[in-house]
Structure formats: structure tokens, C-alpha cells
Design an enzyme around this catalytic site. Structure first.
Site, PDB file in Angstrom:
ATOM      1  N   ASN A   1       0.851  -1.197   0.000  1.00 60.21           N
ATOM      2  CA  ASN A   1       0.000   0.000   0.000  1.00 60.21           C
ATOM      3  C   ASN A   1       0.885   1.245   0.000  1.00 60.21           C
ATOM      4  O   ASN A   1       2.112   1.137  -0.042  1.00 60.21           O
ATOM      5  CB  ASN A   1      -0.950  -0.024   1.209  1.00 60.21           C
ATOM      6  CG  ASN A   1      -0.172  -0.081   2.503  1.00 60.21           C
ATOM      7  OD1 ASN A   1       0.552   0.843   2.855  1.00 60.21           O
ATOM      8  ND2 ASN A   1      -0.292  -1.202   3.211  1.00 60.21           N
TER       9      ASN A   1
ATOM     10  N   LYS B   1       8.911 -16.664 -11.117  1.00 66.38           N
ATOM     11  CA  LYS B   1       8.065 -15.581 -11.613  1.00 66.38           C
ATOM     12  C   LYS B   1       6.861 -16.166 -12.364  1.00 66.38           C
ATOM     13  O   LYS B   1       7.033 -17.044 -13.223  1.00 66.38           O
ATOM     14  CB  LYS B   1       8.903 -14.702 -12.537  1.00 66.38           C
ATOM     15  CG  LYS B   1       8.172 -13.506 -13.042  1.00 66.38           C
ATOM     16  CD  LYS B   1       9.025 -12.712 -14.003  1.00 66.38           C
ATOM     17  CE  LYS B   1       8.166 -11.655 -14.669  1.00 66.38           C
ATOM     18  NZ  LYS B   1       8.812 -11.101 -15.854  1.00 66.38           N
TER      19      LYS B   1
ATOM     20  N   PRO C   1      -2.293 -12.086  10.445  1.00 67.31           N
ATOM     21  CA  PRO C   1      -2.615 -11.866  11.870  1.00 67.31           C
ATOM     22  C   PRO C   1      -2.842 -10.382  12.123  1.00 67.31           C
ATOM     23  O   PRO C   1      -2.244  -9.536  11.455  1.00 67.31           O
ATOM     24  CB  PRO C   1      -1.357 -12.339  12.594  1.00 67.31           C
ATOM     25  CG  PRO C   1      -0.265 -12.290  11.573  1.00 67.31           C
ATOM     26  CD  PRO C   1      -0.906 -12.518  10.240  1.00 67.31           C
TER      27      PRO C   1
ATOM     28  N   ILE D   1      -1.952  -7.499  14.214  1.00 73.35           N
ATOM     29  CA  ILE D   1      -0.838  -7.257  15.140  1.00 73.35           C
ATOM     30  C   ILE D   1      -1.305  -6.493  16.375  1.00 73.35           C
ATOM     31  O   ILE D   1      -1.065  -6.903  17.516  1.00 73.35           O
ATOM     32  CB  ILE D   1       0.287  -6.493  14.413  1.00 73.35           C
ATOM     33  CG1 ILE D   1       0.792  -7.345  13.258  1.00 73.35           C
ATOM     34  CG2 ILE D   1       1.419  -6.122  15.375  1.00 73.35           C
ATOM     35  CD1 ILE D   1       1.604  -6.597  12.235  1.00 73.35           C
ATOM     36  N   VAL D   2      -1.997  -5.376  16.153  1.00 72.34           N
ATOM     37  CA  VAL D   2      -2.363  -4.538  17.303  1.00 72.34           C
ATOM     38  C   VAL D   2      -3.349  -5.274  18.221  1.00 72.34           C
ATOM     39  O   VAL D   2      -3.272  -5.174  19.450  1.00 72.34           O
ATOM     40  CB  VAL D   2      -2.863  -3.145  16.846  1.00 72.34           C
ATOM     41  CG1 VAL D   2      -4.270  -3.189  16.286  1.00 72.34           C
ATOM     42  CG2 VAL D   2      -2.779  -2.136  17.978  1.00 72.34           C
TER      43      VAL D   2
ATOM     44  N   LYS E   1     -13.279  -0.293  15.690  1.00 79.88           N
ATOM     45  CA  LYS E   1     -11.928  -0.858  15.857  1.00 79.88           C
ATOM     46  C   LYS E   1     -11.468  -0.743  17.312  1.00 79.88           C
ATOM     47  O   LYS E   1     -10.800  -1.641  17.835  1.00 79.88           O
ATOM     48  CB  LYS E   1     -10.933  -0.151  14.927  1.00 79.88           C
ATOM     49  CG  LYS E   1     -11.087  -0.642  13.501  1.00 79.88           C
ATOM     50  CD  LYS E   1     -10.198   0.032  12.499  1.00 79.88           C
ATOM     51  CE  LYS E   1     -10.513  -0.564  11.122  1.00 79.88           C
ATOM     52  NZ  LYS E   1     -10.050   0.209  10.001  1.00 79.88           N
TER      53      LYS E   1
ATOM     54  N   LYS F   1     -10.766  -4.385  18.686  1.00 77.81           N
ATOM     55  CA  LYS F   1      -9.346  -4.718  18.883  1.00 77.81           C
ATOM     56  C   LYS F   1      -8.894  -4.460  20.324  1.00 77.81           C
ATOM     57  O   LYS F   1      -7.714  -4.551  20.628  1.00 77.81           O
ATOM     58  CB  LYS F   1      -8.490  -3.907  17.913  1.00 77.81           C
ATOM     59  CG  LYS F   1      -8.821  -4.181  16.431  1.00 77.81           C
ATOM     60  CD  LYS F   1      -7.802  -3.568  15.487  1.00 77.81           C
ATOM     61  CE  LYS F   1      -8.229  -3.750  14.045  1.00 77.81           C
ATOM     62  NZ  LYS F   1      -7.098  -3.932  13.127  1.00 77.81           N
TER      63      LYS F   1
HETATM   64  O1  PMT Z   1       2.799   6.099   6.564  1.00 74.96           O
HETATM   65  P1  PMT Z   1       2.206   7.403   6.136  1.00 74.96           P
HETATM   66  O2  PMT Z   1       2.357   7.638   4.663  1.00 74.96           O
HETATM   67  O3  PMT Z   1       2.717   8.560   6.946  1.00 74.96           O
HETATM   68  O4  PMT Z   1       0.622   7.360   6.383  1.00 74.96           O
HETATM   69  C1  PMT Z   1       0.129   7.254   7.675  1.00 74.96           C
HETATM   70  C2  PMT Z   1      -1.034   6.254   7.764  1.00 74.96           C
HETATM   71  C3  PMT Z   1      -2.227   6.813   7.011  1.00 74.96           C
HETATM   72  C4  PMT Z   1      -0.628   4.915   7.148  1.00 74.96           C
HETATM   73  C5  PMT Z   1      -1.320   6.044   9.275  1.00 74.96           C
HETATM   74  O5  PMT Z   1      -1.605   7.260   9.845  1.00 74.96           O
HETATM   75  C6  PMT Z   1      -2.481   5.078   9.483  1.00 74.96           C
HETATM   76  O6  PMT Z   1      -3.648   5.425   9.448  1.00 74.96           O
HETATM   77  N1  PMT Z   1      -2.115   3.815   9.736  1.00 74.96           N
HETATM   78  C7  PMT Z   1      -3.035   2.712   9.869  1.00 74.96           C
HETATM   79  C8  PMT Z   1      -3.470   2.287   8.500  1.00 74.96           C
HETATM   80  C9  PMT Z   1      -4.325   1.056   8.545  1.00 74.96           C
HETATM   81  O7  PMT Z   1      -3.899   0.016   8.081  1.00 74.96           O
HETATM   82  O8  PMT Z   1      -5.430   1.177   9.172  1.00 74.96           O
HETATM   83  P2  PMT Z   1      -6.506  -0.036   9.389  1.00 74.96           P
HETATM   84  O9  PMT Z   1      -7.763   0.662   9.647  1.00 74.96           O
HETATM   85  O10 PMT Z   1      -6.456  -1.001   8.262  1.00 74.96           O
HETATM   86  O11 PMT Z   1      -5.973  -0.784  10.646  1.00 74.96           O
HETATM   87  C10 PMT Z   1      -6.393  -0.431  11.970  1.00 74.96           C
HETATM   88  C11 PMT Z   1      -5.288  -0.621  12.966  1.00 74.96           C
HETATM   89  O12 PMT Z   1      -4.950  -1.993  13.044  1.00 74.96           O
HETATM   90  C12 PMT Z   1      -4.004   0.107  12.616  1.00 74.96           C
HETATM   91  O13 PMT Z   1      -3.445   0.581  13.815  1.00 74.96           O
HETATM   92  C13 PMT Z   1      -3.115  -0.974  12.009  1.00 74.96           C
HETATM   93  O14 PMT Z   1      -1.723  -0.726  12.220  1.00 74.96           O
HETATM   94  C14 PMT Z   1      -3.585  -2.194  12.771  1.00 74.96           C
HETATM   95  N2  PMT Z   1      -3.499  -3.460  12.032  1.00 74.96           N
HETATM   96  C15 PMT Z   1      -4.228  -3.673  10.910  1.00 74.96           C
HETATM   97  C16 PMT Z   1      -4.180  -4.892  10.295  1.00 74.96           C
HETATM   98  C17 PMT Z   1      -3.344  -5.907  10.816  1.00 74.96           C
HETATM   99  N3  PMT Z   1      -3.262  -7.086  10.239  1.00 74.96           N
HETATM  100  N4  PMT Z   1      -2.623  -5.663  11.918  1.00 74.96           N
HETATM  101  C18 PMT Z   1      -2.680  -4.465  12.536  1.00 74.96           C
HETATM  102  O15 PMT Z   1      -2.011  -4.244  13.553  1.00 74.96           O
END
Ligand code: PMT
Length: 400
Positions: free
Chosen positions: A210, A289, A307, A309-310, A339, A343
Site C-alpha cells: 500500500n 516468476k 494476523p 498485530i495490534v 476498531k 481490537k
Molecule cells: O505512513 P504514512 O504515509 O505517513 O501514512 C500514515 C497512515 C495513514 C498509514 C497512518 O496514519 C495510518 O492510518 N495507519 C493505519 C493504517 C491502517 O492500516 O489502518 P486499518 O484501519 O487497516 O488498521 C487499523 C489498525 O490496526 C491500525 O493501527 C493498524 O496498524 C492495525 N493493524 C491492521 C491490520 C493488521 N493485520 N494488523 C494491525 O495491527
């Protein structure tokens, strides 16, 4: 100048195989500007000689409580008063238990009772001994008494077991020690931050990822270290240089990010998940490939869930203050609140990624900070400024 310059560290060494690492620790503390006096228990002397520690520290090593010669030099009460910090590394299970009981049956325990200085312990023991309910209860008591606990780390142990119980490496202990002398809202705290994207390989040349640049997470790491925290940054692939004084762990995939997070988040005070983690990865990574099929207009790629992570960190028995981000392009607040609950987060920082000029890869961001009781809008500003504001807010929350 290091925050350890001219700081007086009384290094207590107790009996354990990790005592050999204390020799390196003396040197590293001195390299950082600290003055070091060493106290060894009788058991420690079975693992490393006082002569080695004396040669390295440049000072006589203190071993006995009832030693008239030593008392004629720097007596035990003077030694206790001399210290700016008493650091016990390694701290064995037995020593931790004796410290909890307030025993004063040898020089080191007596010094711990007598000193007005803060105390830090770096546990080192077999993983079974670490997990034992008695040890865990003892460590909880130490924390309640504001004794700092550095580590332990996970990994292979001298006895062949694998698990938690290894003493932190000398440089990690120096960093943790230095963070105690930094003033700031997060002084003495350990903060772990994930940042950047993850990459999930499809074949040797292609991957799913991404647009996260890592800017938000790196800015948070910088702000955390400025606030005095011992800071670990676990980063997916980015073009950014790690901020100074931040321990940076580079990872590629979500699974690697989870492993590093579990390793570093145990015992940390705050965990901030700023990374944009791929929710799914290819079920199989092709060894070669994948060739274009001239006859097919489409191809199917099977994905499996990564998984979370958070959520894994927030489910730990000893959960740190856990902060997640929510990157949403619609229903910002409702989805972010979902969330927070799902979470088990303490705080969620909601980004509206549909707004131009903020969020992914931008230099600025605007967010709504949400917890169970309140919401606060932080309007558009540089990611550096936003990071400082968020760290101040988190520091206030964990102090409450
Ligand atoms: O890196 P930059 O270009 O500065 O941009 C910043 C950002 C927009 C990436 C950042 O501010 C941000 O919003 N990060 C979280 C992006 C995201 O994946 O959000 P989510 O809504 O999909 O996930 C929610 C939370 O769960 C996040 O804290 C994410 O780190 C966490 N997560 C998600 C999926 C996963 N498998 N494991 C996780 O820990």
C-alpha cells in the site's frame, strides 16, 4: 552529550550465566559517560571474577557487607548514597525474591534498602523460572514499588530452552538506563511503534502492498524519543532514515512485523500501531516468476488473512497502553469506534484518508482521537507536530 554523562551507576551483579554480559555492560556504560562501581553477590563470583570487573570498571569491586577494609574505604551506606541509579544486571530469580522481601543479608540487598536512588533490574533466568507465578508476582511488586524492570528478552537460553528470560544486550541496557535520566513526559517509559507498509510476496518479483510512506510512524518515534522514552520502531519497507536514539527493526511482511512486535512489546508501556498492515497475503508464494498466460484474460490469486498485530498485543495478559490508527474513507468515527472495541484498544486515531493532502504519503495529517469516553479533533498540521501532540496526549493518559 549523553544523558549518562557523569551519572553514577552502581552495577549489581547477581548469580547467573548472563553475568558474563555485565563485563561488556560496564564498558558500554562508561563509553556513554557514566561512572561505574560494581557490587557482586557471592553467586555472581562463581560466574565471573571480581578481578575482571575491577579491571574493566577501574574501581575496586565490592563483595562483602562485613568487610572492615572495604568499610574503611567507601562504606556500604556511602556507596548507597553515591549512586544516581542502582542497576542490577543480571537480576536472578532469587535476587528478585530477596529484593521483594526487603532482605539485607548481603551487601547488594542492603544497598538496595539503603539507597535513596532509583533501582532498575534486568532479569535473567530460565524461561520456566521467569514464567513461574512466584517470579511474576515478585516482578509485579517491584513495578508497584516503581522499581524499573528492563526486559527480559526472548530467545535461546544457555540451558537450551527457548523463551522469555534472556538478559537484554548491553547496548539495550545502556539505552534503557539512559532513558531514566532524560527528563520529559515519557522519561523511563518504553514505547514500541509500528510504521510503514508491509509487503506480501506473490512471486520473486511481485508483491501486495500500500501507499504508506512511514512518515507518521517515524514522526511518532521521533516525538517519543524527544519525550524521553526508550523507543523501538518496527518498520516495513520505507525510504526514511530512522530517527537518532531510536532502535529500528526492519521487517517486510505482516508476520515478521507480528514476531518483532511480540518480542519488543512485552514489558513495554505504550504500543502504537501506525503501520498500514496488509490484511491479506497470497496463500502461496510462487517459487518462480508467474508467467503471463496469453490465452487468459484474468487470473485468480488466493489470499489468506494476516494476523492482526495490534489486536494480538492488546490481548496480551500484561497489555501495554495500546493505540491503533484507523484509516477510513467513509463513516470515519463509527468505523474507528468499531476498531477501538473490536481490537480492545485504549485509544484509536482516526484518519480520513479520503481527504486530499493528508494521510497516506502526505506530509500533513488531521485526525480525531477517540477513546471510550471522549473524542478530540486535531486539525491539519505537519506529521511532526501532530506526532508531538499525540505523544503529549498519550503521556497524559498513562499518567492519569
Ligand atoms: O505512513 P504514512 O504515509 O505517513 O501514512 C500514515 C497512515 C495513514 C498509514 C497512518 O496514519 C495510518 O492510518 N495507519 C493505519 C493504517 C491502517 O492500516 O489502518 P486499518 O484501519 O487497516 O488498521 C487499523 C489498525 O490496526 C491500525 O493501527 C493498524 O496498524 C492495525 N493493524 C491492521 C491490520 C493488521 N493485520 N494488523 C494491525 O495491527
Amino acid at each position: 552529550m549523553s544523558s549518562l554523562t557523569n551519572k553514577r551507576i552502581l552495577l549489581g551483579v547477581t548469580g547467573g550465566i548472563a553475568a558474563y554480559k555485565s563485563a561488556d555492560l560496564v564498558r558500554r556504560l562508561q563509553d556513554a559517560g557514566a561512572r561505574v562501581q560494581v557490587v557482586m553477590t557471592a553467586a555472581a563470583q562463581e560466574f565471573i571474577t571480581p578481578l575482571t570487573m575491577q579491571a574493566l570498571s577501574g574501581n575496586p569491586v565490592h563483595t562483602n557487607l562485613l568487610d572492615p577494609a572495604a568499610e574503611a574505604g567507601m562504606g556500604h551506606i556511602q556507596l548507597a548514597r553515591w549512586a544516581d541509579l542502582v542497576l542490577i544486571a543480571p537480576a536472578s530469580a532469587d535476587f528478585i525474591a530477596r529484593l521483594v522481601q526487603g532482605q539485607a543479608d548481603d551487601l547488594l540487598t542492603t544497598l538496595c534498602l539503603a539507597t535513596p536512588a532509583p533501582i532498575a533490574v534486568a532479569p535473567a533466568m530460565n524461561q520456566g523460572m521467569w514464567r513461574n507465578a512466584s517470579t511474576q508476582a515478585n516482578v509485579d511488586v517491584l513495578k508497584q514499588r516503581k522499581i524499573h524492570v528492563f526486559g527480559p528478552a526472548a530467545g535461546e537460553q544457555a540451558c537450551g530452552d527457548i523463551g522469555l528470560g534472556r538478559m537484554l544486550e548491553a547496548l539495550q541496557l545502556v539505552e534503557a538506563t539512559a532513558s531514566l535520566f532524560v527528563s520529559g513526559s515519557l522519561a523511563g517509559k518504553k514505547v514500541v511503534i509500528t510504521a510503514g507498509p508491509t509487503r506480501e510476496a506473490i512471486d520473486p518479483v511481485r508483491y501486495i502492498s500500500n501507499h504508506s510512506s512511514g512518515k507518521m510512524g517515524y514522526a511518532l518515534a521521533q516525538a517519543a524519543v524527544e519525550a524521553g522514552a526508550q523507543t523501538v520502531l518496527i518498520s516495513g519497507p520505507t525510504q526514511l532514515a530512522a530517527p537518532e536514539r531510536v532502535e529500528c527493526i526492519s521487517v517486510i511482511t505482516a508476520e515478521e512485523m507480528l514476531t518483532a512486535s511480540l518480542q519488543h512489546a512485552l514489558g513495554c508501556d505504550v504500543f502504537i500501531a501506525a503501520a498500514a498492515v496488509a490484511d491479506y497475503r497470497p496463500a502461496q508464494i510462487a517459487v518462480h516468476k508467474i508467467k503471463k498466460n496469453a490465452d487468459a484474460e484474468s487470473m485468480l490469486l488466493e489470499l489468506v488473512k494476516n494476523p492482526d498485530i495490534v489486536a494480538t498485543i492488546a490481548a496480551l495478559e500484561k497489555k501495554p497502553f495500546t493505540v491503533g490508527f484507523a484509516a477510513e474513507s467513509e463513516n470515519l468515527i463509527a468505523y474507528a469506534q468499531g476498531k477501538l472495541t473490536r481490537k480492545n484498544l485504549d485509544l484509536v486515531i482516526a484518519n480520513n484518508i479520503a481527504d486530499a493532502g493528508i494521510g497516506f504519503n502526505a506530509d500533513e495529517n488531521a485526525v480525531t482521537v477517540i477513546d471510550k469516553e471522549y473524542q478530540q479533533v486535531l486539525t491539519q498540521r505537519s506529521k511532526q507536530q501532530l506526532a508531538r501532540d499525540l505523544i503529549a496526549l498519550i503521556a497524559q493518559k498513562i499518567a492519569d
